[in-house]
Write a protein that holds these residues in place. Sequence first.
Motif, mmCIF file in Angstrom:
data_model
loop_
_atom_site.group_PDB
_atom_site.id
_atom_site.type_symbol
_atom_site.label_atom_id
_atom_site.label_comp_id
_atom_site.label_asym_id
_atom_site.label_seq_id
_atom_site.Cartn_x
_atom_site.Cartn_y
_atom_site.Cartn_z
ATOM 1 N N ARG A 97 0.930 -1.285 0.115
ATOM 2 C CA ARG A 97 -0.010 -0.242 0.100
ATOM 3 C C ARG A 97 0.878 1.101 0.014
ATOM 4 O O ARG A 97 2.058 1.363 0.740
ATOM 5 C CB ARG A 97 -0.787 0.188 1.279
ATOM 6 N N SER A 98 0.350 2.131 -0.758
ATOM 7 C CA SER A 98 0.894 3.601 -0.747
ATOM 8 C C SER A 98 -0.270 4.682 -0.729
ATOM 9 O O SER A 98 -1.238 4.322 -1.312
ATOM 10 C CB SER A 98 2.058 3.766 -1.816
ATOM 11 N N GLY A 99 0.132 5.450 0.150
ATOM 12 C CA GLY A 99 -1.089 6.605 0.106
ATOM 13 C C GLY A 99 -1.900 6.230 1.153
ATOM 14 O O GLY A 99 -1.796 5.358 2.076
ATOM 15 N N PRO A 100 -3.067 6.754 1.288
ATOM 16 C CA PRO A 100 -4.235 6.532 2.132
ATOM 17 C C PRO A 100 -4.813 5.331 2.251
ATOM 18 O O PRO A 100 -4.556 4.631 1.228
ATOM 19 C CB PRO A 100 -5.370 7.677 1.752
ATOM 20 N N MET A 101 -5.505 4.882 3.138
ATOM 21 C CA MET A 101 -6.231 3.552 3.281
ATOM 22 C C MET A 101 -7.240 3.328 2.291
ATOM 23 O O MET A 101 -7.892 4.065 1.970
ATOM 24 C CB MET A 101 -6.727 3.309 4.552
ATOM 25 N N ARG A 102 -7.103 1.906 1.759
ATOM 26 C CA ARG A 102 -8.084 1.631 0.829
ATOM 27 C C ARG A 102 -9.314 0.593 1.433
ATOM 28 O O ARG A 102 -9.141 0.404 2.710
ATOM 29 C CB ARG A 102 -7.487 0.658 -0.259
ATOM 30 N N ASP A 103 -10.329 0.766 0.768
ATOM 31 C CA ASP A 103 -11.522 -0.282 1.435
ATOM 32 C C ASP A 103 -11.177 -1.686 1.301
ATOM 33 O O ASP A 103 -10.244 -2.024 0.708
ATOM 34 C CB ASP A 103 -12.639 0.036 0.777
ATOM 35 N N ILE A 104 -11.586 -2.559 2.074
ATOM 36 C CA ILE A 104 -11.325 -4.221 2.031
ATOM 37 C C ILE A 104 -12.387 -4.681 1.713
ATOM 38 O O ILE A 104 -12.666 -5.741 1.993
ATOM 39 C CB ILE A 104 -10.912 -4.555 3.423
ATOM 40 N N VAL A 105 -13.380 -4.133 0.823
ATOM 41 C CA VAL A 105 -14.893 -4.831 0.359
ATOM 42 C C VAL A 105 -14.498 -6.141 -0.137
ATOM 43 O O VAL A 105 -15.421 -6.957 -0.117
ATOM 44 C CB VAL A 105 -15.399 -3.688 -0.185
ATOM 45 N N ALA A 106 -13.577 -6.228 -0.895
ATOM 46 C CA ALA A 106 -13.232 -7.600 -1.506
ATOM 47 C C ALA A 106 -12.693 -8.507 -0.869
ATOM 48 O O ALA A 106 -12.555 -9.780 -1.262
ATOM 49 C CB ALA A 106 -12.498 -7.217 -2.790
ATOM 50 N N THR A 107 -12.168 -8.271 0.318
ATOM 51 C CA THR A 107 -11.488 -9.312 1.216
ATOM 52 C C THR A 107 -12.001 -9.387 2.473
ATOM 53 O O THR A 107 -11.401 -9.838 3.423
ATOM 54 C CB THR A 107 -9.932 -8.704 1.317
ATOM 55 N N ILE A 108 -13.233 -8.996 2.769
ATOM 56 C CA ILE A 108 -13.775 -8.930 4.196
ATOM 57 C C ILE A 108 -13.960 -10.374 4.593
ATOM 58 O O ILE A 108 -14.499 -11.360 3.940
ATOM 59 C CB ILE A 108 -15.222 -8.336 4.248
ATOM 60 N N GLN A 109 -13.414 -10.707 5.682
ATOM 61 C CA GLN A 109 -13.478 -12.141 6.350
ATOM 62 C C GLN A 109 -14.685 -12.302 6.912
ATOM 63 O O GLN A 109 -15.314 -11.372 7.543
ATOM 64 C CB GLN A 109 -11.950 -12.293 7.132
ATOM 65 N N PRO A 110 -15.112 -13.825 7.092
ATOM 66 C CA PRO A 110 -16.367 -13.972 7.763
ATOM 67 C C PRO A 110 -16.482 -13.398 9.039
ATOM 68 O O PRO A 110 -17.760 -12.719 9.297
ATOM 69 C CB PRO A 110 -16.446 -15.511 7.811
ATOM 70 N N GLU A 111 -15.426 -13.277 9.791
ATOM 71 C CA GLU A 111 -15.841 -12.706 11.275
ATOM 72 C C GLU A 111 -16.021 -11.017 11.476
ATOM 73 O O GLU A 111 -16.437 -10.606 12.204
ATOM 74 C CB GLU A 111 -14.663 -13.050 12.258
ATOM 75 N N GLN A 112 -15.258 -10.746 10.179
ATOM 76 C CA GLN A 112 -15.290 -9.134 10.151
ATOM 77 C C GLN A 112 -16.784 -8.987 9.474
ATOM 78 O O GLN A 112 -17.571 -7.811 10.002
ATOM 79 C CB GLN A 112 -14.494 -8.752 9.017
ATOM 80 N N ASP A 113 -17.449 -9.598 8.442
ATOM 81 C CA ASP A 113 -18.654 -9.358 7.985
ATOM 82 C C ASP A 113 -19.713 -9.424 8.869
ATOM 83 O O ASP A 113 -20.656 -8.471 8.959
ATOM 84 C CB ASP A 113 -18.731 -10.549 6.885
ATOM 85 N N GLU A 114 -19.647 -10.325 9.722
ATOM 86 C CA GLU A 114 -20.677 -10.410 10.944
ATOM 87 C C GLU A 114 -20.601 -9.008 11.673
ATOM 88 O O GLU A 114 -21.900 -8.631 12.184
ATOM 89 C CB GLU A 114 -20.321 -11.800 11.654
ATOM 90 N N LEU A 115 -19.797 -8.535 11.925
ATOM 91 C CA LEU A 115 -19.758 -7.192 12.649
ATOM 92 C C LEU A 115 -19.867 -5.854 11.730
ATOM 93 O O LEU A 115 -20.898 -5.216 12.210
ATOM 94 C CB LEU A 115 -18.330 -7.192 13.094
ATOM 95 N N VAL A 116 -19.792 -6.109 10.508
ATOM 96 C CA VAL A 116 -20.094 -5.155 9.618
ATOM 97 C C VAL A 116 -21.775 -4.979 9.664
ATOM 98 O O VAL A 116 -22.392 -4.077 9.642
ATOM 99 C CB VAL A 116 -19.457 -5.458 8.220
ATOM 100 N N ARG A 117 -22.278 -6.091 9.306
ATOM 101 C CA ARG A 117 -23.884 -6.378 9.210
ATOM 102 C C ARG A 117 -24.504 -6.418 10.709
ATOM 103 O O ARG A 117 -25.925 -6.642 10.510
ATOM 104 C CB ARG A 117 -23.858 -7.585 8.252
ATOM 105 N N ALA A 118 -23.935 -6.214 11.652
ATOM 106 C CA ALA A 118 -24.505 -6.216 12.964
ATOM 107 C C ALA A 118 -25.733 -5.187 13.009
ATOM 108 O O ALA A 118 -25.443 -4.174 12.549
ATOM 109 C CB ALA A 118 -23.476 -6.125 14.177
ATOM 110 N N PRO A 119 -26.590 -5.409 13.691
ATOM 111 C CA PRO A 119 -27.791 -4.300 13.833
ATOM 112 C C PRO A 119 -27.204 -3.072 14.565
ATOM 113 O O PRO A 119 -26.116 -3.148 15.235
ATOM 114 C CB PRO A 119 -28.990 -5.251 14.598
ATOM 115 N N MET A 120 -28.014 -1.992 14.540
ATOM 116 C CA MET A 120 -27.788 -0.603 15.229
ATOM 117 C C MET A 120 -27.523 -0.947 16.725
ATOM 118 O O MET A 120 -26.680 -0.219 17.378
ATOM 119 C CB MET A 120 -28.422 0.483 14.523
#
Length: 707
Positions: free
Chosen positions: A192-215
């Motif tokens: 990586r160079s420059g600012p942070m990129r999204d990880i939308v293509a590499t989200i792992q299952p444990e991360q996805d569960e948190l991303v989609r957690a209710p409000m």
Amino acid sequence: MSETVPSFELDPEIRAERAFLSEARAALRRMHEDVVTTETVQDSSEDADYTFTNRLLVMDRQRRADALVDLPDVPLFFGRLDYPPGTVYESGPADSSSPVRAPDADRVYIGRRHVHDADGDALVIDWRAPVSAAFYRAGRDDPQGVLLRRRYGFSDSAELTAYEDEPLSAPGEGEASDAAGALLTAEIERPRSGPMRDIVATIQPEQDELVRAPMRPALCVQGAPGTGKTAVGLHRVAFLLYTERDRLRQDGGVAIVGPNRSFLSYIRNVLPALGEVGVRQTTVEELIGRVPVSRVEEPHAARIKGDARMAEVVFRDLWAQPRPLEEALVVSKGARRWRLYPDELAEVLTELRERGIGYGAGPTLLAQRLAHLVMQRIEFSGEPYEARTLSELRRNRAIGAAARKMWPKADPVRLVLGLLTDRDRLARAAGGILTDEEQEAILLPGRPRGPKSARWSVEDLALIDEAAALIERPSTLGHIVVDEAQDLSPMQCRALGRRCARGSLTVLGDIAQGTSPAAVDDWSTLLAHLGQPDARLAVLDRGFRVPAQIIDYAARLLPKIAPGLGAPTGVRQAPGALRVTEAAGSDYFDALVSACREALGGDGSVGLVAADSDVPAIRERLSAEGLEPALLGADEDALESARLVCVPATLAKGLEFDSVVVAEPARIVTAEPRGLNRLYVALTRAVSGLHIVHAEPLPASLRGLRP
């Protein structure tokens, strides 16, 4: 079987996928054009209502247009799910009631935003849609109806160059080949160079569960270095805006709260790449600041000012202002005079204070209550009166003057200034709460004559905000994401908690990285100060980006800085990722220069992290050697403008570099009370290689490395 096709093999499948990508990009351009060319004005008259409505419509159109801008260097889709023919799936928000069938419903392309063709048929499905969850969670044990998952590889210019297929529906056909996951691994490990990129293509299952957690309930993520907790928080914002956009907008919108401007600059491109352009990104100081900060508080004073006990001190001082009159209040009405005596006035004052009203509403309510008492006198006397008499009494000058005298107007800045400059006043407010020594420690330096001449610290801002909230409730937000939350003081937590009283909260951090003087040592205490004691606590302990050798080395500090916190696990092994060089005397700077040159010979960004006071001399030497380093904190675009960046240790938190050179760990440790925590941060910023250069002895926990 898993099939990976490199860029030079332009087989028919690659050509077909490129053609579809071109079609999708053309459709996105049409969607954007439709938005910008659609008339939004409802009426051309000068009517004020229409003018306001039209302004809102124009702003909304601009927001939608910005969200549909095609970013040329960002792939429009990154994956595909193949289903049995005829599958009907949900392509809209989770609460949508209308399933959608794509033109080729057995093939679903997953991308950063929804794209449809001229007929309204979906070409690319937003990664946040319910059907897209299978892309991240489906596996051979639970294929979720998916026959095959395809991932794509792209060049730096977003040209589709490869694909990789993973069959999910036939577990009896054998395991995937060694190439399975190659594209995923390459994307995770890509320099990586420059600012942070999204990880939308590499989200792992444990991360996805948190991303989609209710409000609700609030979510707190304890994330070790390299586990992607910041990315989880940012993608969670995008997900909530997808599913709850109207609700969040009505509740005040969304804010990302980061530790400093350098961090916010680092993450600024992530949400726009996901199509979200209206999210406020700020720091605690910017969110609550009412005065300029011109002084760094001594650690001992910072701990006291950040302590939750200060809330009671401010409360006492404010509510010591209202006092009853020592003489009777005389109110003239017509030819008569009516008297309210001191004991009656004191009783009214006590009654209002016990009702828990905001301080700022006091004078008006007090005037109304006094007017009502006088009205009772008139009624009991049998004196004739008119319907408007009570209204007239409320506007009576004597009553108004008495109310203002009994309940003085309060300004939060002046209130805290008076509290922190008057020893006797502070002693009255802090008696039984702070010791005499603690009271002396928090007095403002010098003798400021007013708010403008006072030298305020960051810690003072939270005290002023506490006073302001007692006077008048602050506006709230629908959702707040707080990153690096482990550094919040209890008083800062209270300030943030007030702003999401009706909304929701995502808290991100790592207790081991707590470096501020008033930082707490556990999440339950911090969440209680935020007003979210029932928040869900989730732990991310798999480091995907930081090599295992670096994580294991830094984890040697954990028993000292975070006893009881489990050591993270590094997923990646990178031979030669960790080096330690001891260079005494004049050789020290030569070794630093050599380490930086070597790092620049590889790919990606290079960060040189050192104690703040050492950075100027190091940067001067690197510049003299022709390496042209940028300076984080001084160069606004440092992370984009140069491959080599000099990073003061206090600004390193949350950042990531492909290669990191850490200069003189011992000086980072001795620079502040929580120096070992700061060193832990510095050691875990690298995603490919860490080179430690030192002349002074290393901290005991880090000695004896055998690379």
